[in-house]
Enzyme design. Structure first.
Site: not given
Ligand SMILES: Cc1cc2nc3c(=O)[nH]c(=O)nc-3n(C[C@H](O)[C@H](O)[C@H](O)COP(=O)(O)O)c2cc1C
Length: 327
Positions: A20-21, A74, A104, A206, A208, A230-231
């Site tokens: 989730p982002m 979420q 977060c 999770n 990198d 994610g990123r």
């Protein structure tokens, strides 16, 4: 290898999760990630406090579509009753599970004791988790970090307590709150949680992961049940396909052609407009559009167009122009 399950949700072998982002993984981005094989996805996080105050933006964030399944909503917050109400409300939106964000690091959230701020009060974290698990029917999962800072990496013990509170899976981002997004993610402790003989629930690692080989090593070296990314998916949602291909064949997929990237950008743009309307849909696509064409030479002028044009037809023509010029 056994397929991974969260509750009754079968995610297959070596599932890949889209992290989730906030402001990134909206429904149109999720659409393209699903297209390339993301096995599990989540909404952007929703504040339980905002929900209690009837924020329309938060309601909008909880809308899930059938083609996205399995998908989790979420939520985050630090007031037990508000979190319970938020979870019950989210359940009405018919996702496949509810995920609680205890990770977060953003100051205005963590310093108020929500998100990763909960890592300073594990008792309350467990209390909220238990309340949510007992208050809804759907499986509940948690996403968190290793601990608050270097001196309080509590994840191994915390994971047991969260499991005892009844969660169905745990995602661990291999950083402390103090690290924010700096330094390298440390997967060793994620591996420790996985190795703990008391742990029964699936563990999703999770932090990198940027390519197929790293995803492979995450499963092999740390024994995790799922890998969340994610990123690295930003501007590169076909990463899921590259990783799956590597798992199945041991070979790397060739880089995606400019032509295919243009087609992807068009699909993403059309979905964004369909879901959010022309004005907001285009505005929110600006952060994505140019990222699909990173690395193209002499792209400055075209890039500027992609992030300033407001007319969809002009945007589509600009995308077609990219196909012609950068074949
Ligand atoms: C722009 C941005 C927004 C994020 N928003 C959320 C969020 O809403 N909920 C959440 O649990 N994590 C959020 N995260 C953290 C990611 O889910 C993930 O844990 C983190 O980026 C590490 O994974 P990565 O190295 O694969 O990016 C966010 C990260 C970024 C960069």
């Amino acid at each position: 290898m056994q397929p991974m399950k969260i509750g009754n949700i079968d995610l297959g072998e070596r599932p890949l999760f889209l992290a989730p982002m906030d402001d990134v993984t909206d429904p149109s981005f999720r659409y393209v990630c699903k297209m390339y094989g993301a096995d599990m996805m989540y909404t952007e996080f929703v504040s339980s406090d905002a929900l209690v105050h009837d924020s329309q933006k938060s309601f909008d964030k909880m809308k899930v579509y059938d083609y996205e399944r399995p998908i989790g909503i979420q939520i985050y917050g630090n007031i037990p009753e508000a979190m319970l109400s938020a979870a019950q409300f989210a359940e009405q939106c018919n996702p496949d599970l509810i995920d609680i964000n205890f990770g977060c690091p953003v100051k205005k959230i963590a310093n108020r004791g929500a998100g990763s701020g909960m890592m300073r009060d594990p008792d309350k974290m467990v209390e909220i988790t238990k309340m949510v698990v007992e208050g809804i029917r759907l499986p509940v999962t948690v996403k968190t970090r290793l601990g608050w800072d270097e001196d309080s990496k509590i994840i191994v013990e915390l994971a047991e307590r969260l499991q005892d509170a009844g969660i169905s899976a745990l995602t661990i981002h291999g950083r402390t709150r103090a690290q924010m997004y700096k330094g390298a993610a440390d997967w060793t402790l994620i591996g420790e949680v996985k190795k703990n003989p008391r742990m029964r629930i699936p563990i999703i690692g999770n932090g990198d992961i940027t390519n197929d080989e790293q995803a492979d090593r995450a499963f092999e070296d740390y024994g995790v049940d799922g890998v969340m990314i994610g990123r690295a998916t930003y501007g590169h949602p076909w990463l899921f396909k590259e990783i799956r291909h590597y798992f199945e064949t041991g070979e790397h997929l060739p880089p995606m052609s400019v032509e295919d990237r243009v087609d992807l950008a068009k699909i993403h743009l059309a979905k964004s407009i369909e879901i959010k309307g022309e004005k907001v849909g285009i505005l929110e696509m600006r952060r994505h559009l140019a990222t699909y064409f990173k690395g193209l030479d002499n792209f400055k002028e075209t890039r500027l167009k992609l992030v300033t044009l407001t007319d969809p037809n002009e945007l589509y023509s600009t995308l077609d122009h990219i196909k012609e010029v950068w074949k």
